[in-house]
Design an enzyme around this catalytic site. Structure first.
Site, PDB file in Angstrom:
ATOM      1  N   HIS A  17      27.790   0.589  -6.244  1.00 28.56           N
ATOM      2  CA  HIS A  17      28.794   1.063  -7.213  1.00 28.56           C
ATOM      3  C   HIS A  17      30.196   1.008  -6.584  1.00 28.56           C
ATOM      4  CE1 HIS A  17      25.367   3.711  -8.948  1.00 28.56           C
ATOM      5  NE2 HIS A  17      25.613   2.776  -9.852  1.00 28.56           N
ATOM      6  N   LYS A  41      18.621  12.895 -19.313  1.00 27.71           N
ATOM      7  CA  LYS A  41      18.361  14.298 -19.659  1.00 27.71           C
ATOM      8  C   LYS A  41      18.327  15.205 -18.442  1.00 27.71           C
ATOM      9  CE  LYS A  41      16.419  14.225 -24.234  1.00 27.71           C
ATOM     10  NZ  LYS A  41      15.737  12.961 -24.608  1.00 27.71           N
ATOM     11  N   ARG A  90      23.620  -6.801 -10.722  1.00 25.40           N
ATOM     12  CA  ARG A  90      23.041  -7.054  -9.401  1.00 25.40           C
ATOM     13  C   ARG A  90      22.169  -8.286  -9.385  1.00 25.40           C
ATOM     14  NH1 ARG A  90      20.492  -1.245  -9.190  1.00 25.40           N
ATOM     15  NH2 ARG A  90      20.153  -2.029 -11.295  1.00 25.40           N
ATOM     16  N   SER A 128      20.271   3.664  -7.804  1.00 26.64           N
ATOM     17  CA  SER A 128      20.248   5.131  -7.696  1.00 26.64           C
ATOM     18  C   SER A 128      18.814   5.649  -7.819  1.00 26.64           C
ATOM     19  CB  SER A 128      21.106   5.756  -8.798  1.00 26.64           C
ATOM     20  OG  SER A 128      22.425   5.338  -8.694  1.00 26.64           O
TER      21      SER A 128
END
Ligand code: PNS
Length: 161
Positions: A17, A41, A90, A128
């Protein structure tokens, strides 16, 4: 003044990132990195924590701002007075989702353009999701994330990660 909006979950921000954000900051006058507050969520880090990690990681770059948004990305584009959205690509596997999202956003607002940037190949496999999985299992994530994130992961999971 050309502003580009870099949205994402950033849960947590990775070196991939940061690589995209730095590339964008060398082209555009202003880069707003916006954490999507409602994208997932149950994120590992709260919106404020994710913003704080981004702030620390980008603190030396004068034209990067950190913010957040709720609701639709197309509305955030106007809120931040941005000309376009930037997203990292990516690998080919990212393409289908990104293509769908870019065209759907344009369907919602025909002014919403999406630009793609390729991070350095050394980050092409960093995500991530995998960072969280590795850290949760006690693995070392320090080569894949900014030091401040590695430290936050250690605190979150209460051991060396
Ligand atoms: O880092 P991510 O999880 O790939 O980012 C995805 C994100 C946050 C950019 C996307 O889910 C998003 O834009 N969410 C905001 C809600 C929205 O506008 N959804 C419609 C997208 S077509």
């Amino acid at each position: 003044m050309r502003t580009i909006l870099y949205p994402g979950s950033f849960d947590p921000v990775t070196n991939g990132h940061i690589d995209v954000a730095l590339r964008a900051s060398s082209i555009f006058d202003r880069v707003v990195i916006a954490v999507a507050a409602n994208a997932e969520k149950s994120p590992l880090f709260t919106t404020e924590e994710r913003m704080e990690l981004l702030r620390s990681a980008c603190r030396d770059v004068r034209n990067i701002e950190i913010s957040h948004f709720n609701g639709l990305l197309v509305n955030a584009l106007e809120k931040f007075d941005a000309s376009a959205v930037i997203r990292g690509l990516r690998a080919v596997s990212d393409f289908e989702y990104e293509f769908q999202m870019a065209l759907m956003n344009r369907g919602l607002n025909e002014k919403c353009e999406t630009l793609f940037m390729m991070p350095s190949p050394e980050y092409s496999y960093v995500s991530s999701r995998l960072i969280k999985e590795i850290a949760k299992c006690g693995g070392d994530v320090s080569s894949f994330v900014p030091p401040v994130v590695a430290e936050a992961m250690r605190r979150k999971f209460g051991r060396a990660s």
